[in-house]
Design a protein around this motif. Structure first.
Motif, PDB file in Angstrom:
ATOM      1  N   LYS A 162       0.851  -1.186   0.000  1.00 61.81           N
ATOM      2  CA  LYS A 162       0.000   0.000   0.000  1.00 61.81           C
ATOM      3  C   LYS A 162       0.892   1.244   0.000  1.00 61.81           C
ATOM      4  N   TYR A 163       0.268   2.387   0.032  1.00 64.69           N
ATOM      5  CA  TYR A 163       1.020   3.642   0.025  1.00 64.69           C
ATOM      6  C   TYR A 163       0.594   4.487   1.209  1.00 64.69           C
ATOM      7  N   GLU A 164       1.500   5.356   1.623  1.00 63.13           N
ATOM      8  CA  GLU A 164       1.166   6.236   2.719  1.00 63.13           C
ATOM      9  C   GLU A 164       1.485   7.655   2.288  1.00 63.13           C
ATOM     10  N   ASP A 165       0.537   8.531   2.513  1.00 64.02           N
ATOM     11  CA  ASP A 165       0.716   9.915   2.075  1.00 64.02           C
ATOM     12  C   ASP A 165       1.500  10.700   3.123  1.00 64.02           C
ATOM     13  N   ARG A 166       2.747  10.980   2.830  1.00 60.48           N
ATOM     14  CA  ARG A 166       3.559  11.748   3.779  1.00 60.48           C
ATOM     15  C   ARG A 166       3.952  13.096   3.184  1.00 60.48           C
ATOM     16  N   GLU A 179      -5.121   7.189  13.512  1.00 60.48           N
ATOM     17  CA  GLU A 179      -4.750   7.294  12.106  1.00 60.48           C
ATOM     18  C   GLU A 179      -3.265   7.551  11.985  1.00 60.48           C
ATOM     19  N   ARG A 180      -2.718   7.215  10.833  1.00 62.34           N
ATOM     20  CA  ARG A 180      -1.308   7.523  10.633  1.00 62.34           C
ATOM     21  C   ARG A 180      -1.185   8.972  10.202  1.00 62.34           C
ATOM     22  N   SER A 236       6.633   9.825  11.611  1.00 66.63           N
ATOM     23  CA  SER A 236       5.463   9.273  10.931  1.00 66.63           C
ATOM     24  C   SER A 236       5.028   7.980  11.596  1.00 66.63           C
ATOM     25  N   GLU A 238       1.302   5.855  13.629  1.00 67.44           N
ATOM     26  CA  GLU A 238      -0.076   5.958  14.087  1.00 67.44           C
ATOM     27  C   GLU A 238      -0.121   6.745  15.394  1.00 67.44           C
ATOM     28  N   VAL A 279       4.681   1.228   1.091  1.00 68.89           N
ATOM     29  CA  VAL A 279       4.775   0.342   2.247  1.00 68.89           C
ATOM     30  C   VAL A 279       4.802  -1.080   1.705  1.00 68.89           C
TER      31      VAL A 279
END
Ligand code: ADP
Ligand code: MG
Length: 829
Positions: A162-166, A179-180, A236, A238, A279
């Motif tokens: 998956k991807y994480e918006d940073r 939430e992350r 970064s 949760e 991720v």
């Protein structure tokens, strides 16, 4: 020399004609040999074993540039060709002389060195071992390899989970609990705390004055040294509620120090911040961040070596990314960051990658299909009134679905090109009757029909059903069974060879060397995916390009059918014969097993019979299997159903013993049949109304569905009782939910779809190496992509059958080399 495989021989035999010509007219008169050899080899590949595959490639190489060559070179090429060919099939003496005429002949020509190995493919940068990457030492390499990541190419195909918006940091106040989030701030304090658990606590304050505690329970002491106040950081992870009501915390966040260790000019060391971050599936012992860095290196340094094999026109039509771009974007999204940040796992980069995988398989199928269709087969008469007569001699009218399927089949059989059709239908949908009608169409014209089944029991069941359906019509059905005596077998062999046996039923023995037919016109193969490609090819080689009908009772979802049987035309029996009563299915916990037994007792009292199925075990555990089966039979006989006669069938019995047990059950002498899944296919005992399955959670849904189909064959209401094991690990909520599908539906296709989602195609078909488990594509999800890929692949083969156009050169190459292993397995049909 020169025995080889009959399927292969048959496929290669078109080469003999021009060689014979060469013996008379000389090699200078031959033209177009290279193209012919390429085409023949192409088709022969499907029949090649590991050993002969290399020879085939050499065969193709031997006439490279033939048309442009000098006469001497042509002589040499022909000699090499004949030598290779001679190792694969028996060749006439006049032709093998061509191989000798060079070395022993005129004496002027130098002897040809025999190539010992296939020409080496150029080294592929993508097969660079992971250890060659900067930052990957032996320890990390080992961890990667444990995950199946051996080469740089493996890393490129290992897409993020998956991807994480940073991209945009939040303040502590803005970050929702649970939430992350990414939070920017300064380190106020870093210290080890010694409460009940030793831990490292780092206090961070954001620009708005909010504070956040970052906590590590596992850490190296050196970590404390890195977090020196007042360093600027991005963290970064949760966000959670702190204990004792105090503020927000993060456990084990990813951290980036913006002024690395006191040197503000040091480069930012990875791509874990300020972007949409991939991720990956965890690699044991490697932090995400380290792994991400390794992936980044692989992508940066090697993505340029990836060849884009998709023909440009296809890419344009389907608006697909170039392969290197797709890989780069899938790992470290840039242009597609917004799309992927929203969690769109099926975004453009993946679509491109899945498309290629599916396209290559479909291309293989398209070529194979063409290979079957180009040469003429048998055109049966299949006269309408003959077909009518055959159908009306059955004990009942055909269902609509059976009529449609038979019409498809009859139309195929009339055509001069060989039939290559799949007859798909749920258990009990009446495939046997359709097969019989097809067989009789062949018999009408003086041909033989063969029906090959995966097990002895099923073969016997088929023979019995066919004879019953024939109701005394003058058609000779012969059963070739492993339990025949030597004398009986010889007798059967004579009947086959003389043509007295018109319909022949048997197991894979039918495809064996020793079995000969008089005039085989139709090969019917039941439960196809259990046979290897070679078995089917061998059976076909018993006749002269016979028609082929493949039957499968495994309801295969459309996506899978297109991949597995994509070179076959398909007919579906989507309607059950009338008069079936529904089967009541219920899942019981182990603690409720008495309730299930009550159902059995009630049915026994009403004069019905019951199957009790135990899970199938590995081949290596067959002894344990025997023991478990015997014990269970004894337990049931003594403790549960005293006074009831029980039978037992298991994998350690000989075919004869097993048959005897089955026969006793069929005759009603035994009331309960305890069995390992050897009864999965093939028994038809209308008086059996209960199917009790132990450890149902260990079976695939489709397998359960097959088993369930063994009851409900008569007019009485039937029951399927699914007992679940006691062990908690296997019996979680997911397992319960899965089994509930069985309670909810008897639609085999729905069940198969559910199975496909849960277990993946390889397992669904009970074979891990079916060549249909893809790296990127997910059959359950990528239906649209599959359809597009299929359209393009079939169109390409239609327009450029030999794939000679320049735009198709790359994909052709790919098909022949890199993907060959997987493709040949996918070509089951
Ligand atoms: P399959 O092989 O698809 O599992 P079978 O051919 O064994 O199914 O058929 C299941 C049962 O249904 C058999 O007992 C068969 O005699 C019966 N049957 C098949 N077709 C019809 C029909 N059109 N009408 C009534 N009964 C049928
Ligand atoms: Mg059947």
């Amino acid at each position: 020399m020169g025995q080889g495989d009959p399927g292969l021989s048959l496929a290669l035999s078109p080469l003999l004609q021009p060689l014979r010509f060469a013996t008379r007219a000389g090699v200078s008169r031959l033209t177009g040999l290279e193209a012919l050899v390429a085409k023949v080899v192409e088709q022969a590949r499907a029949y090649a074993s590991e050993a002969s595959a290399a020879r085939l490639e050499r065969l193709a190489q031997s006439v490279h540039g033939f048309d442009e060559s000098s006469e001497a070179d042509r002589q040499r090429a022909i000699a090499a060709l004949v030598r290779e060919l001679g190792a694969l099939l028996p060749i006439p003496a006049e032709i093998s002389a061509l191989a000798r005429s060079v070395s022993g002949g005129s004496g002027k020509l130098p002897a040809v060195p025999v190539q010992a190995t296939a020409p080496k493919a150029p080294a592929d940068p993508l097969s660079t071992p992971v250890i060659h990457l900067r930052g990957v030492g032996p320890a990390i390499a080992e961890k990667l390899e444990a995950k199946g990541l051996r080469t740089v190419g493996d890393l490129l195909l290992n897409l993020p989970r998956k991807y994480e918006d940073r991209r945009t940091p939040r303040t502590v106040a803005q970050a929702p609990v649970g939430e992350r989030s990414v939070i920017a701030g300064r380190i106020l304090k870093a210290q080890e705390a010694h409460g009940r658990r030793r831990r490292l606590e780092v206090l961070v304050r954001d620009a708005a004055g909010g504070t956040l505690v970052c906590i590590w329970f596992h850490y190296r002491p050196s970590l404390l040294q890195r977090f020196r106040p007042p360093a600027q950081v991005l963290v970064s992870g949760e966000v959670r509620e702190g204990y004792r009501g105090g503020g927000k915390v993060m456990h084990h966040p990813d951290v980036e120090l913006l002024e690395a260790e006191g040197d503000p000019s040091a480069p930012r060391d990875d791509d874990s911040f300020g972007r949409v971050v991939p991720v990956y599936t965890d690699v044991e012992g490697l932090p995400q961040r380290t792994f991400r860095r390794i992936e980044k290196r692989a992508v940066d340094e090697y993505v340029g070596f990836v060849d884009d094999v998709l023909p440009a026109p296809v890419r344009r039509r389907r608006r697909l990314l170039a392969l290197p771009d797709a890989l780069r974007e899938a790992h470290f999204p840039d242009k597609f960051a917004p799309e992927l940040a929203r969690g769109a796992l099926d975004g453009e980069p993946r679509r491109r990658l899945a498309f290629e995988e599916l396209f290559l398989v479909q291309l293989g199928l398209a070529l194979r299909r063409r290979g079957v269709k180009v040469e003429p087969g048998i055109a049966f008469r299949g006269l309408p009134d003959a077909v009518d007569r055959i159908v009306s001699s059955l004990p009942w009218a055909l269902t609509g679905a059976q009529q449609r399927a038979l019409a498809d089949i009859a139309a195929d059989m009339r055509k001069p090109e060989p039939m290559n059709r799949l007859l798909q239908g749920d258990v009990g949908s009446g495939k046997t009757a359709v097969a019989l009608c097809a067989a009789r169409i062949a018999v009408e014209d003086g041909y033989q029909a063969a029906l090959m089944a995966p097990t002895e029991i099923l073969a016997e069941q088929h023979a019995r059903s066919l004879r019953m359906l024939l109701r005394g019509a003058p058609v000779h059905v012969e059963l070739v069974s492993g339990s025949l005596s030597q004398r009986e077998r010889e007798h059967a062999a004579r009947l086959l060879r003389s043509g007295v046996a018109q319909i022949v039923v048997g197991t894979h023995a039918l495809a064996e060397e020793a079995t000969g037919f008089h005039k085989l016109g139709l090969a019917i193969i039941d439960e196809q995916h259990r046979f290897g490609v070679l078995t089917r090819a061998n059976l076909m080689s018993k006749g002269h390009r016979p028609d082929v009908l493949v039957m499968t009772a495994t309801p295969i979802p459309r996506t899978l059918a297109l991949t597995l049987y994509g070179d076959l035309d398909a007919s579906v029996l989507d309607e059950l014969p009338p008069g079936r009563t529904p089967i009541a299915t219920k899942v019981y916990r182990d603690s409720a097993r008495e309730k299930a037994y009550d159902v059995v007792r009630r049915e026994l009292k009403a004069g019905r019979q019951t199957y009790v199925v135990l899970p199938l075990v590995e081949e290596s555990e067959k002894l344990a299997d025997l023991k478990a089966a015997t014990q269970e039979r004894d337990r049931l006989a003594m403790d549960v159903f005293p006074g009831v006669s029980l039978g037992l069938v298991h994998g350690r019995q000989s075919a004869a013993e097993r048959n005897e047990e089955m026969e006793r059950f069929r005759r009603g002498e035994t009331k309960i049949l305890v069995a390992t899944t050897v009864i999965e296919v093939g028994v038809d005992v209308p008086n059996a109304t209960v199917m009790l399955i132990e450890h149902a959670e260990r079976f695939g849904l489709s397998q359960l569905h097959q088993l369930r189909g063994r009851v409900g064959r008569g007019a009485a209401k039937s029951h399927c009782l699914l007992l679940t094991g006691t062990s908690g690990a296997e019996w979680g909520p997911a397992a319960r939910k899965r089994l509930q599908v069985m309670e909810e539906t008897t639609d085999g296709f729905r069940i198969a779809e559910a199975d496909l989602e849960v277990r993946g195609p390889g397992e669904l078909l009970g074979t891990k190496q079916s060549g249909i488990d893809f790296a990127v594509a997910k059959l359950a999800r990528d239906q649209t992509i599959l359809n597009e890929a299929r359209e393009e692949a079939f169109a390409l083969v239609e327009e450029d059958p030999e794939m000679r156009r320049p735009e198709n050169a790359a994909v052709r190459e790919q098909l022949l080399h890199r993907w060959r292993g997987r493709l040949s397995l996918a070509r089951v049909g």
